[in-house]
Scaffold this active site. Structure first.
Site, PDB file in Angstrom:
ATOM      1  N   GLY A   1     -13.884  -3.491  -4.296  1.00  0.00           N
ATOM      2  CA  GLY A   1     -13.541  -2.932  -3.462  1.00  0.00           C
ATOM      3  C   GLY A   1     -13.879  -2.704  -2.085  1.00  0.00           C
ATOM      4  O   GLY A   1     -15.116  -3.079  -1.664  1.00  0.00           O
ATOM      5  N   ALA A   2     -13.029  -2.317  -0.364  1.00  0.00           N
ATOM      6  CA  ALA A   2     -13.445  -3.125   0.572  1.00  0.00           C
ATOM      7  C   ALA A   2     -13.431  -2.173   1.034  1.00  0.00           C
ATOM      8  O   ALA A   2     -13.834  -1.658   1.787  1.00  0.00           O
ATOM      9  CB  ALA A   2     -11.733  -3.631   0.813  1.00  0.00           C
TER      10      ALA A   2
ATOM     11  N   ASP B   1      -1.776  -2.354  -3.952  1.00  0.00           N
ATOM     12  CA  ASP B   1      -2.903  -2.056  -3.445  1.00  0.00           C
ATOM     13  C   ASP B   1      -3.810  -1.000  -3.319  1.00  0.00           C
ATOM     14  O   ASP B   1      -3.169   0.636  -3.585  1.00  0.00           O
ATOM     15  CB  ASP B   1      -2.932  -2.449  -2.088  1.00  0.00           C
ATOM     16  CG  ASP B   1      -2.709  -4.133  -1.987  1.00  0.00           C
ATOM     17  OD1 ASP B   1      -2.390  -4.782  -2.538  1.00  0.00           O
ATOM     18  OD2 ASP B   1      -2.593  -4.786  -0.701  1.00  0.00           O
TER      19      ASP B   1
ATOM     20  N   LYS C   1       0.938  -0.770   0.586  1.00  0.00           N
ATOM     21  CA  LYS C   1       0.016   0.282   0.104  1.00  0.00           C
ATOM     22  C   LYS C   1       0.993   1.177  -0.003  1.00  0.00           C
ATOM     23  O   LYS C   1       2.131   1.039   0.372  1.00  0.00           O
ATOM     24  CB  LYS C   1      -1.105   0.133   1.867  1.00  0.00           C
ATOM     25  CG  LYS C   1      -1.811  -1.033   0.941  1.00  0.00           C
ATOM     26  CD  LYS C   1      -3.018  -0.604   2.823  1.00  0.00           C
ATOM     27  CE  LYS C   1      -4.054  -2.194   1.709  1.00  0.00           C
ATOM     28  NZ  LYS C   1      -3.534  -3.541   2.078  1.00  0.00           N
TER      29      LYS C   1
ATOM     30  N   ARG D   1      -4.741  -5.348 -11.629  1.00  0.00           N
ATOM     31  CA  ARG D   1      -6.177  -6.269 -10.464  1.00  0.00           C
ATOM     32  C   ARG D   1      -7.209  -5.930 -10.254  1.00  0.00           C
ATOM     33  O   ARG D   1      -7.495  -4.665  -9.721  1.00  0.00           O
ATOM     34  CB  ARG D   1      -5.851  -6.690  -9.236  1.00  0.00           C
ATOM     35  CG  ARG D   1      -6.273  -7.364  -8.382  1.00  0.00           C
ATOM     36  CD  ARG D   1      -5.713  -7.135  -7.262  1.00  0.00           C
ATOM     37  NE  ARG D   1      -4.614  -7.725  -6.523  1.00  0.00           N
ATOM     38  CZ  ARG D   1      -4.022  -7.395  -5.184  1.00  0.00           C
ATOM     39  NH1 ARG D   1      -4.316  -6.336  -4.619  1.00  0.00           N
ATOM     40  NH2 ARG D   1      -3.096  -7.781  -5.405  1.00  0.00           N
TER      41      ARG D   1
HETATM   42  P1  FDA Z   1     -18.935 -10.264  -2.630  1.00  0.00           P
HETATM   43  O1  FDA Z   1     -18.245  -9.494  -1.337  1.00  0.00           O
HETATM   44  O2  FDA Z   1     -20.108 -10.230  -3.440  1.00  0.00           O
HETATM   45  O3  FDA Z   1     -18.692 -11.532  -2.111  1.00  0.00           O
HETATM   46  C1  FDA Z   1     -19.060 -13.354  -3.030  1.00  0.00           C
HETATM   47  C2  FDA Z   1     -18.872 -13.745  -1.983  1.00  0.00           C
HETATM   48  O4  FDA Z   1     -17.561 -14.623  -2.077  1.00  0.00           O
HETATM   49  C3  FDA Z   1     -19.780 -13.849  -0.952  1.00  0.00           C
HETATM   50  O5  FDA Z   1     -20.921 -13.979  -1.198  1.00  0.00           O
HETATM   51  C4  FDA Z   1     -19.019 -14.699   0.060  1.00  0.00           C
HETATM   52  O6  FDA Z   1     -19.554 -16.370  -0.705  1.00  0.00           O
HETATM   53  C5  FDA Z   1     -18.065 -15.137  -0.996  1.00  0.00           C
HETATM   54  N1  FDA Z   1     -17.071 -13.895   0.411  1.00  0.00           N
HETATM   55  C6  FDA Z   1     -16.795 -12.771   0.022  1.00  0.00           C
HETATM   56  N2  FDA Z   1     -15.583 -11.847   0.879  1.00  0.00           N
HETATM   57  C7  FDA Z   1     -16.052 -12.908   2.027  1.00  0.00           C
HETATM   58  C8  FDA Z   1     -15.019 -12.583   3.073  1.00  0.00           C
HETATM   59  N3  FDA Z   1     -14.793 -11.623   3.467  1.00  0.00           N
HETATM   60  N4  FDA Z   1     -14.991 -13.547   4.319  1.00  0.00           N
HETATM   61  C9  FDA Z   1     -15.711 -14.997   3.960  1.00  0.00           C
HETATM   62  N5  FDA Z   1     -16.763 -15.422   2.131  1.00  0.00           N
HETATM   63  C10 FDA Z   1     -16.470 -14.403   1.074  1.00  0.00           C
HETATM   64  N6  FDA Z   1      -9.991  -4.254  -2.313  1.00  0.00           N
HETATM   65  C11 FDA Z   1      -9.901  -3.259  -2.177  1.00  0.00           C
HETATM   66  O7  FDA Z   1     -10.437  -2.024  -2.203  1.00  0.00           O
HETATM   67  N7  FDA Z   1      -8.093  -2.529  -2.441  1.00  0.00           N
HETATM   68  C12 FDA Z   1      -7.327  -3.846  -3.016  1.00  0.00           C
HETATM   69  O8  FDA Z   1      -6.936  -3.513  -3.718  1.00  0.00           O
HETATM   70  C13 FDA Z   1      -8.114  -4.839  -2.777  1.00  0.00           C
HETATM   71  N8  FDA Z   1      -7.116  -6.775  -2.774  1.00  0.00           N
HETATM   72  C14 FDA Z   1      -7.403  -7.895  -2.997  1.00  0.00           C
HETATM   73  C15 FDA Z   1      -6.765  -8.695  -3.401  1.00  0.00           C
HETATM   74  C16 FDA Z   1      -7.075  -9.781  -4.066  1.00  0.00           C
HETATM   75  C17 FDA Z   1      -6.559 -10.761  -4.355  1.00  0.00           C
HETATM   76  C18 FDA Z   1      -8.861 -10.485  -3.479  1.00  0.00           C
HETATM   77  C19 FDA Z   1     -10.094 -11.570  -3.845  1.00  0.00           C
HETATM   78  C20 FDA Z   1      -9.759  -8.833  -3.161  1.00  0.00           C
HETATM   79  C21 FDA Z   1      -9.084  -7.733  -2.887  1.00  0.00           C
HETATM   80  N9  FDA Z   1      -9.998  -6.127  -2.399  1.00  0.00           N
HETATM   81  C22 FDA Z   1      -9.562  -5.896  -2.239  1.00  0.00           C
HETATM   82  C23 FDA Z   1     -10.756  -6.325  -1.838  1.00  0.00           C
HETATM   83  C24 FDA Z   1     -11.989  -6.852  -2.568  1.00  0.00           C
HETATM   84  O9  FDA Z   1     -12.156  -5.689  -3.123  1.00  0.00           O
HETATM   85  C25 FDA Z   1     -13.550  -7.127  -1.877  1.00  0.00           C
HETATM   86  O10 FDA Z   1     -13.714  -6.553  -0.847  1.00  0.00           O
HETATM   87  C26 FDA Z   1     -13.668  -8.437  -1.319  1.00  0.00           C
HETATM   88  O11 FDA Z   1     -12.678  -9.360  -2.346  1.00  0.00           O
HETATM   89  C27 FDA Z   1     -15.254  -8.985  -1.856  1.00  0.00           C
HETATM   90  O12 FDA Z   1     -15.669  -9.405  -2.208  1.00  0.00           O
HETATM   91  P2  FDA Z   1     -16.156  -9.928  -3.419  1.00  0.00           P
HETATM   92  O13 FDA Z   1     -15.201 -10.080  -4.454  1.00  0.00           O
HETATM   93  O14 FDA Z   1     -15.442 -11.657  -3.003  1.00  0.00           O
HETATM   94  O15 FDA Z   1     -17.543  -9.863  -3.521  1.00  0.00           O
END
Ligand code: FDA
Length: 311
Positions: free
Chosen positions: A186-187, A130, A96, A182
């Site tokens: 978004g978190a 990131d 980061k 990547r």
């Molecule tokens: P979504 O949140 O819709 O989840 C889909 C399904 O995945 C859920 O129903 C559940 O089954 C499963 N799931 C998701 N999160 C889970 C958890 N924490 N525990 C258990 N099951 C879970 N964000 C960001 O802002 N900056 C960044 O640099 C990154 N970098 C990054 C790297 C990588 C490799 C990943 C996979 C993710 C990130 N993220 C990130 C986080 C990303 O933005 C996001 O918040 C999470 O991946 C959750 O989103 P999903 O796409 O999984 O979908």
């Protein structure tokens, strides 16, 4: 409501001081964090590699408050790259920019990240920047595009977040630059002025961006655990004859391990983001915000493991 509470907690360092001393909380964190030391993280990567999964190691930490802390974080990444080289594990690193001093002084940040990139280039490795909250999006993309990408184009890449309204245009710019992206949802908690408030729109934007990156991008990382989006990516790749070596799926350590292994068995590439270090609290809170049911899930695991150790 729970999501905002966990995201609020992620920004409270005083709570972390209290939580870190608690054994139960540390056991809780272990589900999503590979450990507090680099040795533990390398061991976790070895276990993933044995299953055909590559990794991106992340030394947890964000927003340093002085130059010494920023330089120490940079040195820790140099040490991490050395360990990757010596151990021979298949891993790159993610970092980061606020951890490297972006908030203090951009020249300092470029100096620190530049040293990490020199090392990454020497060992033909890769450093992913990131993406943090939207307050940092433009600065991160400017530092990347103007100062870090030109000298190290093969060794550095960015992250774009489908929740942001601007991302589709950023994807087009990254494609034009040949930059490696990547794509994630978004978190961070974002205002509706910059982000789609409705998950449906975040997901639809993800699919639009995924398709552009798969067709025209440079080895994108499709970072999601969303099975519907993963199936759509596979369908699109097959329809357009995009082979499995032109992109990779990425997931987080400890999340959907079943799906990670299934995708590898099906012949797709999978990279797992492996966070480690003492600063695990904000990271853990963001994971709980994504899925509050994790609280019950991890508690169940902690209790089960405690009892099986006693019996
Ligand atoms: P979504 O949140 O819709 O989840 C889909 C399904 O995945 C859920 O129903 C559940 O089954 C499963 N799931 C998701 N999160 C889970 C958890 N924490 N525990 C258990 N099951 C879970 N964000 C960001 O802002 N900056 C960044 O640099 C990154 N970098 C990054 C790297 C990588 C490799 C990943 C996979 C993710 C990130 N993220 C990130 C986080 C990303 O933005 C996001 O918040 C999470 O991946 C959750 O989103 P999903 O796409 O999984 O979908």
């Amino acid at each position: 409501m729970l999501r905002s509470t966990f995201l609020y907690l992620s920004r409270q360092p005083s709570i972390f001081k209290f939580v870190r001393r608690n054994r139960l909380a540390r056991a809780f964190a272990r589900r999503f964090v590979a450990g507090e030391t680099a040795d533990e993280a390398i061991a976790a990567v070895r276990a993933l590699n044995a299953k055909g999964i590559t990794a991106s190691l992340d030394l947890l930490g964000e927003s340093v408050t002085n130059e010494a802390e920023a330089r120490a974080a940079g040195d820790a990444y140099l040490d991490l790259l050395n360990r990757i080289e010596k151990s021979g594990v298949d891993a790159n690193v993610s970092l980061k920019l606020t951890q490297m001093g972006m908030d203090l002084n951009e020249d300092l940040c470029v100096d620190i990240v530049g040293k990490v990139l020199v090392k990454a280039k020497k060992m033909s490795s890769f450093v992913r920047l990131d993406m943090e909250s939207s307050a940092y999006t433009q600065r991160t993309l400017d530092l990347f595009g103007n100062r870090l990408y030109p000298p190290y184009s093969a060794n550095v890449g960015i992250v774009l977040q489908s929740m942001l309204r601007r991302t589709s245009a950023d994807v087009d710019r990254a494609i034009a630059q040949r930059a490696r992206v990547r794509l994630c949802k978004g978190a961070y908690l974002e205002p509706a002025t910059v982000a789609f408030p409705d998950k449906k729109d975040v997901d639809a934007n993800y699919i639009t961006c995924m398709q552009a990156l798969l067709e025209r991008g440079n080895y994108p990382g499709i970072a999601t655990h969303d099975e519907r989006i993963i199936q759509e990516t596979i369908r699109f790749a097959k329809e357009k004859n995009i082979s499995a070596d032109r992109f990779e799926f990425q997931m987080l350590y400890g999340v959907r391990r079943d799906l990670q292994e299934q995708l590898v068995r099906d012949g797709w590439r999978m990279r797992v983001y492996v966070p480690f270090g003492t600063q695990w609290y904000p990271y853990l809170m963001r994971r709980l915000a994504e899925r509050p049911a994790n609280v019950a899930f991890i508690m169940g695991n902690v209790v089960r493991e405690t009892f099986s150790r006693k019996s």
